[in-house]
Design an enzyme around this catalytic site. Structure first.
Site, PDB file in Angstrom:
ATOM      1  N   LYS A  29       0.882  -1.171   0.000  1.00  0.00           N
ATOM      2  CA  LYS A  29       0.000   0.000   0.000  1.00  0.00           C
ATOM      3  C   LYS A  29       0.912   1.211   0.000  1.00  0.00           C
ATOM      4  O   LYS A  29       1.571   1.508   0.995  1.00  0.00           O
ATOM      5  CB  LYS A  29      -0.919   0.031   1.216  1.00  0.00           C
ATOM      6  CG  LYS A  29      -1.698   1.339   1.323  1.00  0.00           C
ATOM      7  CD  LYS A  29      -2.567   1.459   2.551  1.00  0.00           C
ATOM      8  CE  LYS A  29      -2.958   2.919   2.770  1.00  0.00           C
ATOM      9  NZ  LYS A  29      -3.883   3.093   3.898  1.00  0.00           N
TER      10      LYS A  29
ATOM     11  N   GLY B 235      -8.175   9.156   9.317  1.00  0.00           N
ATOM     12  CA  GLY B 235      -8.577   9.222  10.720  1.00  0.00           C
ATOM     13  C   GLY B 235      -9.577  10.311  11.043  1.00  0.00           C
ATOM     14  O   GLY B 235      -9.954  10.464  12.204  1.00  0.00           O
TER      15      GLY B 235
ATOM     16  N   GLY C 261     -10.967   8.079   5.768  1.00  0.00           N
ATOM     17  CA  GLY C 261     -12.041   9.025   6.020  1.00  0.00           C
ATOM     18  C   GLY C 261     -13.350   8.403   6.463  1.00  0.00           C
ATOM     19  O   GLY C 261     -14.253   9.105   6.916  1.00  0.00           O
TER      20      GLY C 261
END
Lengths: 270, 66
Positions: free
Chosen positions: A111, A172, A199
């Protein structure tokens, strides 16, 4: 745990709705991050309740790393690990971190996260694309965490990323999907899987991501920092499934005025 | 000899290898990665990679992350 049983034919169709990244097939469209998890017991409960098959992890200096038993929990749950490059601010840092993660975890999947701002943790588009190109050339399977810019999403896909992962809102923040239109446009513009990443605050946000056409949702804080992470993990699982089904089923158009669902034909004169 | 490990000055034996350092510092982790002066040292090269005075190393292990 399952919800009320759907009709057999529909159940078969659901089972035949897998999600594929770089040739790997997943039956769960929920990817779970481990950041913020309060305990290993909570982690295991949340992972199992979520049904996830792909879980993100990070690399840090050994003195600051998790206990070795965290990996034991994830191994026991049978999930695949997706290392991230969290905290990297330049393409150079991200590429080196990805290479270290490939050594540590034995996977070329990463990622890719390159942060350009300490307050918002928003991605740095220039460094991100540079890192993506280098890592693809080096044989990595790159899942790129990006802004909700449809053009940047297309550039990342063109660079060879295996998945494009736009944010709904800052990491977050729990602010949900601030620009649903951009997410839908980004989805239309690329052929690789699109994973809504960052989000998500609650279940309806995850459902919306799927209704907008995303192939999957990646979330961490929404579960790990919820009052009851296990229950929220289950909520997210069902929201992702519900949103996906709604997308496949095709929503009705929005109308300005009412459209009676009960026919006026045969209405008695009273 | 003195090297820098994870940002801290560290004294190691003169013939220390990356494998020696990992054995001393891995904290029970088996999934560890090492960077030496900004480059990855593949696991297969750990035993044969001798350290030199002034080397800068990062010894990394898994942790939770989103």
């Amino acid at each position: 745990m399952t919800t009320s049983a759907p009709a057999p034919a529909l159940a078969r169709e659901e089972a035949a709705d897998p999600f594929t990244i770089a040739g790997e097939t997943f039956t769960s469209r929920l990817l779970l991050g481990t950041g913020g998890v309060p305990s290993l017991e909570t982690l295991e409960a949340a992972v199992r309740a979520s049904g996830t098959q792909l879980v993100t992890v990070a690399l840090r200096r050994v003195e600051a790393s998790a206990s070795a038993s965290m990996l034991g929990v994830l191994d026991r749950c049978g999930v695949r690990l997706l290392p991230n490059t969290a905290g990297c601010r330049t393409a150079r840092e991200a590429v080196l971190t990805a290479r270290l993660a490939r050594e540590a975890f034995g996977t070329p999947w990463v990622k890719l996260e390159v942060i350009g701002d300490e307050v918002t943790l928003l991605p740095d588009a220039v460094e991100l694309l540079d890192a993506a190109e280098q890592l693809v050339a080096d044989g990595f399977t790159v899942l790129a965490y990006t802004t909700d810019d449809p053009v940047l999403g297309r550039r990342l896909a063109d660079a060879g990323c295996a998945a494009v992962m736009p944010l709904g809102s800052p990491i977050g923040s729990g602010l949900g999907i601030r620009n649903p239109h951009n997410i839908a446009l980004l989805r239309e513009g690329v052929d690789v899987p699109v994973v809504l990443d960052a989000g998500i605050g609650t279940a309806s946000d995850a459902a919306l991501a799927m209704e907008l056409g995303c192939d999957a949702v990646l979330l961490a804080s929404a579960v790990t920092r919820a009052r009851d992470p296990e229950r929220m993990a289950l909520a997210m699982r069902q929201a992702v499934e519900g949103g996906r089904l709604a997308k496949l089923a095709g929503r009705i158009p929005r109308r300005w005025h009412a459209e009676a669902s009960t026919s006026f034909e045969g209405l008695p004169e009273l | 000899m003195q090297v820098t490990v994870n940002g801290a000055a560290t004294e190691l034996a003169a013939d220390a290898t990356v494998a020696d350092l990992v054995a001393a510092r891995s904290g029970g982790h088996d999934r560890v990665a090492v960077a030496l002066n900004g480059d990855v040292v593949p696991r297969s090269s750990w035993p044969g990679t001798r350290l030199s005075p002034g080397d800068t190393l990062e010894v990394l292990a898994p942790t939770a992350g989103g």
